[in-house]
Design an enzyme around this catalytic site. Structure first.
Site, PDB file in Angstrom:
ATOM      1  N   ASP A  94       0.822  -1.214   0.000  1.00 27.14           N
ATOM      2  CA  ASP A  94       0.000   0.000   0.000  1.00 27.14           C
ATOM      3  C   ASP A  94       0.857   1.266   0.000  1.00 27.14           C
ATOM      4  OD1 ASP A  94      -3.032  -1.027   1.422  1.00 27.14           O
ATOM      5  OD2 ASP A  94      -1.287  -2.332   1.296  1.00 27.14           O
ATOM      6  N   GLU A 149      -4.622   2.068  -3.232  1.00 32.65           N
ATOM      7  CA  GLU A 149      -5.888   2.542  -2.661  1.00 32.65           C
ATOM      8  C   GLU A 149      -5.705   3.647  -1.617  1.00 32.65           C
ATOM      9  OE1 GLU A 149      -8.108  -0.140  -0.290  1.00 32.65           O
ATOM     10  OE2 GLU A 149      -6.661   0.009   1.344  1.00 32.65           O
ATOM     11  N   ASN A 150      -4.485   3.881  -1.166  1.00 38.05           N
ATOM     12  CA  ASN A 150      -4.234   4.921  -0.163  1.00 38.05           C
ATOM     13  C   ASN A 150      -3.426   6.094  -0.722  1.00 38.05           C
ATOM     14  OD1 ASN A 150      -3.872   2.112   1.782  1.00 38.05           O
ATOM     15  ND2 ASN A 150      -5.390   3.629   2.342  1.00 38.05           N
ATOM     16  N   HIS A 192      -0.662  -2.818   6.266  1.00 37.75           N
ATOM     17  CA  HIS A 192       0.460  -1.865   6.228  1.00 37.75           C
ATOM     18  C   HIS A 192       1.641  -2.306   7.077  1.00 37.75           C
ATOM     19  CE1 HIS A 192      -2.480   1.693   5.140  1.00 37.75           C
ATOM     20  NE2 HIS A 192      -2.729   0.574   4.466  1.00 37.75           N
ATOM     21  N   HIS A 228      -6.179  -8.397  -0.490  1.00 36.51           N
ATOM     22  CA  HIS A 228      -6.327  -7.268   0.416  1.00 36.51           C
ATOM     23  C   HIS A 228      -7.232  -7.712   1.559  1.00 36.51           C
ATOM     24  CE1 HIS A 228      -5.594  -2.962   0.864  1.00 36.51           C
ATOM     25  NE2 HIS A 228      -6.822  -2.834   1.325  1.00 36.51           N
ATOM     26  N   HIS A 263      -3.009  -4.553   2.890  1.00 37.45           N
ATOM     27  CA  HIS A 263      -4.076  -3.947   3.708  1.00 37.45           C
ATOM     28  C   HIS A 263      -3.636  -3.552   5.104  1.00 37.45           C
ATOM     29  CE1 HIS A 263      -7.972  -2.780   5.241  1.00 37.45           C
ATOM     30  NE2 HIS A 263      -7.918  -3.699   6.180  1.00 37.45           N
ATOM     31  N   HIS A 294     -10.640   0.900   0.090  1.00 36.60           N
ATOM     32  CA  HIS A 294     -10.595   2.359  -0.043  1.00 36.60           C
ATOM     33  C   HIS A 294     -10.648   2.840  -1.492  1.00 36.60           C
ATOM     34  CE1 HIS A 294     -10.198   3.353   4.138  1.00 36.60           C
ATOM     35  NE2 HIS A 294      -9.135   2.586   4.288  1.00 36.60           N
TER      36      HIS A 294
END
Length: 285
Positions: free
Chosen positions: A17, A48-49, A189, A162, A187, A77
């Site tokens: 991520d 997604e982040n 992190h 994820h 997901h 996200h």
């Protein structure tokens, strides 16, 4: 003269991520040189982040592509910034989790991409359900996709799973062992220390971690995140500053793994660093 790439399997970089501006800038800074130095043929990054720590925009996606990312995967996200919805329909390089279904849901959950060495690589995106939105079952949806696409999917197949819970990720990796080249978890992190080659030849890691601020609470400012745990009151989270996990050095350091029993089917890990994993994707049977 034979190209060095022609003498080895396709080499794929999976990036965990990417968190906000610090993560994007780290990718822009190190990826071009890393691709060349490590002979990377295909780069897959979870994006997604990217936009302010939550969501993806067309602009932030364009920045990753310009830096050398070939495919952007995602997770829950991906829906946070509505401006990305049309791009999910038109840009095949951006994936959302396949098991969100198809009725009224924009985008696609998998695609086939040509790597720099000419190898066709299938990239598949799935999302877990434990402690997350109860979307379609990733296990049965993966079975359906792999069974129906058995004659059309290329032999090199990589999966971004994820997912919140380590047990669900473990089970998913073992469930797909021998049918895909790699299952890489995202997901949480936080990188896990269980990278290995499964008995059927599939490369697996529960979570590759993040490319985001190291001195943070999974990418967010501690002064925003810690009060939430102390008071349970709502807080607005902001992406932290400082050195980036996985982005303050050139890239993965060598990691030794045992040779799998079935060499011609197996993926091989080439290197690992927080937020980054490089592996050579062997074909599945």
């Amino acid at each position: 003269m034979t190209s060095p790439r022609a003498t080895r399997p396709c080499r794929i970089l999976m990036v965990g991520d990417v968190i906000g501006k610090p993560g994007r800038e780290a990718i822009e800074r190190i990826l071009p040189e890393l691709r060349e130095a490590a002979g990377i043929d295909l780069v897959v990054a979870n994006g997604e982040n990217l936009a302010g720590g939550m969501g993806l925009t067309t602009g932030t996606a364009a920045g990753l592509f310009a830096a050398g990312v070939d495919v952007i995967t995602s997770g829950n996200h991906i829906w946070d910034k509505r401006e990305i919805y049309p791009a999910l329909e038109t840009d095949e390089r951006i994936l959302r989790p396949h098991n969100y279904g198809h009725d009224g849901v924009p985008g696609r959950g998998w695609g086939v991409y040509e790597a720099a060495d000419g190898t066709d690589v299938a990239v598949l995106s799935f999302q877990g359900r434990t402690y997350m939105i109860p979307i379609e079952n990733p296990f049965t949806e993966a079975d359906r996709l792999l069974d129906e696409g058995a004659d059309t999917l290329p032999p090199v197949r990589v999966v971004d799973f994820h997912c919140e819970v380590t047990s669900e990720k473990n089970a998913f990796g073992i469930h797909l062992d021998g049918r895909v080249s790699a299952v890489v978890g995202t997901h949480t992190h936080v990188p896990t220390a269980d990278e290995r080659v499964l008995p059927g030849g599939t490369a697996y890691i529960t979570d590759v971690g993040m490319t985001g601020p190291r001195d943070s609470v999974i990418g967010m400012r501690p002064e925003d995140a810690i009060p939430k745990f102390l008071t349970q009151m709502p807080r607005r989270f902001t992406v932290a500053d400082g050195p980036v996990e996985g982005g303050d050095r050139l890239g993965p350091h060598p990691v030794a793994f045992r040779e799998p029993a079935i060499v011609d089917r197996a993926a091989r890990f080439h290197g690992l660093a927080p937020g980054l994993v490089v592996f050579e994707g062997g074909p599945v049977a």
